[in-house]
Design an enzyme around this catalytic site. Structure first.
Site: not given
Length: 251
Positions: A37, A58-59, A85, A150, A185
């Site tokens: 994360d 950092d993806v 995820n 998104y 969430t």
């Protein structure tokens, strides 16, 4: 005996929410886990609690992915499960969506998943088997107003999953996508600038009459990571309380 005994997993966006729920279930089912994360304090605390490893990731960064994969293999000897995820949400109508905001969502959600899949091909091929679980969304199955970036990113994840499944099947690597509906969430409130958002009305619109819990998505991810799903690849697994069971003419 755990359902994930012998598995080594890297889970992104795992410091909290759906990712944290998955990390908890994976460890409980016997997997060795790297929690990844950008939320270092929360991620390290969870890793310490679970006896897992923590890696800053950092993806959208190729270098961070290389470091995360190397750390996992060095720590646990292999890498056999990837859970893509990590994701962000941005609300804006099409005409008012800036290029910067669109690109920010695409970099994390879409490019992050691409880099993750590409990064684990070598270690999973070396292991002779693997499972990649890409977290998409119901917005990867149908559109939603004010979520152009998104939705685009989640449709892309759905498509990339199928391409990867076709290419990697002969290496023993399975690739599937998960499509959650509204889950309880912090993602929605963060996208709204930190304001408290009542999502109970969304739950009332679906067949089961409630929003989902992170643990319910974690159960599905565990199934896909395990050998129980050994003949499943290139598929879409929906957990949305029945949101996609209807159409626009519903009364």
């Amino acid at each position: 005996m755990g359902r994930l005994d012998g598995k080594v997993a890297l889970i992104t966006g795992a410091a909290r929410g759906q990712g944290a729920a998955a990390a908890r279930r994976f460890v409980a089912e016997g997997a060795r886990v790297t929690i990844a994360d950008v939320l270092d304090d929360e991620g390290k605390a969870l890793a310490d609690e679970l006896g897992a490893a923590y890696q800053h990731l950092d993806v959208s960064s190729e270098d961070d992915w290389a470091a995360a994969v190397e750390r996992t293999v060095d720590e646990f000897g292999s890498l056999t499960v990837l859970v893509n995820n990590a994701g962000i949400l941005h609300f804006s109508e099409l005409a008012k969506t800036s290029l910067a905001d669109y690109e920010r969502v695409i970099r994390v959600n879409q490019i992050g998943a691409f880099l993750g899949m590409r990064s684990v091909v070598e270690p999973m091929s070396h292991a002779g088997a693997g499972s990649i679980v890409n977290v998409s969304s119901v917005e990867g199955l149908a559109g939603m107003p004010y979520l152009v970036a998104y939705t685009a990113s989640k449709f892309a994840i759905r498509g990339m999953t199928k391409v990867a499944a076709l290419e990697l099947g002969r290496k023993g690597i399975r690739v599937n996508s998960v499509h959650p509906g509204m889950i309880d969430t912090a993602m929605v409130s963060e996208a709204a600038g930190g304001a408290e958002i009542d999502t109970s009305w969304v739950g009332k619109k679906v067949a089961l009459g409630r929003v989902g819990q992170p643990e319910e998505i974690a159960s599905l991810v565990v199934f896909l990571a395990s050998d129980e799903s050994s003949y499943s690849t290139g598929a879409e697994f929906v957990a949305d309380g029945g949101a996609t069971a209807t159409h626009a003419l519903k009364m």
